[in-house]
Design a protein around this motif. Structure first.
Motif, PDB file in Angstrom:
ATOM      1  N   SER A 162       0.855  -1.190   0.000  1.00  0.00           N
ATOM      2  CA  SER A 162       0.000   0.000   0.000  1.00  0.00           C
ATOM      3  C   SER A 162       0.891   1.240   0.000  1.00  0.00           C
ATOM      4  CB  SER A 162      -0.876   0.003   1.259  1.00  0.00           C
ATOM      5  OG  SER A 162      -0.075   0.236   2.419  1.00  0.00           O
ATOM      6  N   ASP A 163       0.281   2.390  -0.226  1.00  0.00           N
ATOM      7  CA  ASP A 163       1.057   3.622  -0.169  1.00  0.00           C
ATOM      8  C   ASP A 163       1.622   3.839   1.237  1.00  0.00           C
ATOM      9  OD1 ASP A 163       0.546   3.949  -2.839  1.00  0.00           O
ATOM     10  OD2 ASP A 163      -0.436   5.894  -2.634  1.00  0.00           O
ATOM     11  N   ARG A 164       0.887   3.449   2.262  1.00  0.00           N
ATOM     12  CA  ARG A 164       1.397   3.540   3.640  1.00  0.00           C
ATOM     13  C   ARG A 164       2.616   2.635   3.799  1.00  0.00           C
ATOM     14  NH1 ARG A 164       0.520   3.672   9.390  1.00  0.00           N
ATOM     15  NH2 ARG A 164       2.608   3.119  10.056  1.00  0.00           N
ATOM     16  N   ASP A 165       2.579   1.448   3.207  1.00  0.00           N
ATOM     17  CA  ASP A 165       3.734   0.539   3.263  1.00  0.00           C
ATOM     18  C   ASP A 165       4.945   1.162   2.570  1.00  0.00           C
ATOM     19  OD1 ASP A 165       2.049  -1.376   4.460  1.00  0.00           O
ATOM     20  OD2 ASP A 165       1.704  -2.421   2.552  1.00  0.00           O
ATOM     21  N   ILE A 166       4.695   1.831   1.449  1.00  0.00           N
ATOM     22  CA  ILE A 166       5.790   2.480   0.722  1.00  0.00           C
ATOM     23  C   ILE A 166       6.424   3.555   1.602  1.00  0.00           C
ATOM     24  CG2 ILE A 166       6.378   3.893  -1.302  1.00  0.00           C
ATOM     25  CD1 ILE A 166       4.092   2.327  -2.776  1.00  0.00           C
ATOM     26  N   TRP A 167       5.588   4.297   2.320  1.00  0.00           N
ATOM     27  CA  TRP A 167       6.097   5.285   3.277  1.00  0.00           C
ATOM     28  C   TRP A 167       6.999   4.594   4.291  1.00  0.00           C
ATOM     29  CZ3 TRP A 167       5.791  10.555   4.054  1.00  0.00           C
ATOM     30  CH2 TRP A 167       6.245  11.003   5.298  1.00  0.00           C
TER      31      TRP A 167
END
Length: 191
Positions: free
Chosen positions: A154-159
């Motif tokens: 997810s984008d949160r994981d990418i962060w």
């Protein structure tokens, strides 16, 4: 409790004796849970505010809620540290990868060249991104983030991947600047 009078770095930092109560308590918890006080924490002990800031960031990134597993975060730490040739972090976090993966061969290979490891597509994408951030962060493009999304992040994981990689790039440089020594105990853990 582990002796905190000998410096874990090449720097002649002021010793704090006695340690403030909150620092002493934190070190006692480390000793109880880990069997040692990591030298990186001992190095920061000369300045309790810096120790608190470092510990808060580390604990949030490495132990806080995330779509990344603890093992994945430790893998990022090892890969970034290997690229930066950070002796302290490769040894310390390599021990964590050995413990979490229960696979010494995997952990040792990861510390030398992650590209030689048997990785699933998710792990490969994650570590390729962490390596790119470490070696040439200015080259990161949307296609690199999209590759992570396609691997299931997810984008949160990418962060979180970026945050862990960035944190270890910073700590690697501080460890190198101070000639920080890994705790001797790390070498034999999970072997």
């Amino acid at each position: 409790m582990t002796d905190t009078t000998e410096s874990p770095t090449a720097l002649d930092l002021p010793s704090v004796d006695p340690l403030p109560p909150r620092t002493r308590k934190y070190f006692e918890i480390c000793e109880e849970k880990l069997g040692l006080v990591p030298n990186v924490l001992r190095a920061y002990a000369f300045d309790p505010e810096k120790l608190d800031a470092f510990s808060a960031m580390y604990n949030e990134l490495m132990l806080g809620d995330s779509g990344l597993t603890k093992l994945e975060r430790e893998m990022i730490a090892v890969v970034v540290s290997a690229i930066n040739r950070c002796h302290y972090c490769v040894v310390a976090h390599g021990a964590s990868v050995r413990q979490l993966s229960d696979d010494s061969e995997f952990a040792d290979t990861l510390a030398i060249n992650y590209r030689l490891c048997r990785l699933n597509p998710r792990q490969r994408a994650m570590l390729d991104f962490a390596a790119l951030l470490t070696e040439s962060s200015f080259l990161v493009e949307e296609t690199d983030r999209q590759r992570l999304r396609e691997a299931g992040f997810s984008d949160r994981d990418i962060w979180d991947i970026g945050a862990v990689a960035a944190f270890f790039n910073m700590t690697n440089r501080l460890a190198s600047a101070t000639a920080m020594e890994p705790n001797r105990e790390y070498y034999g853990l999970a072997r």
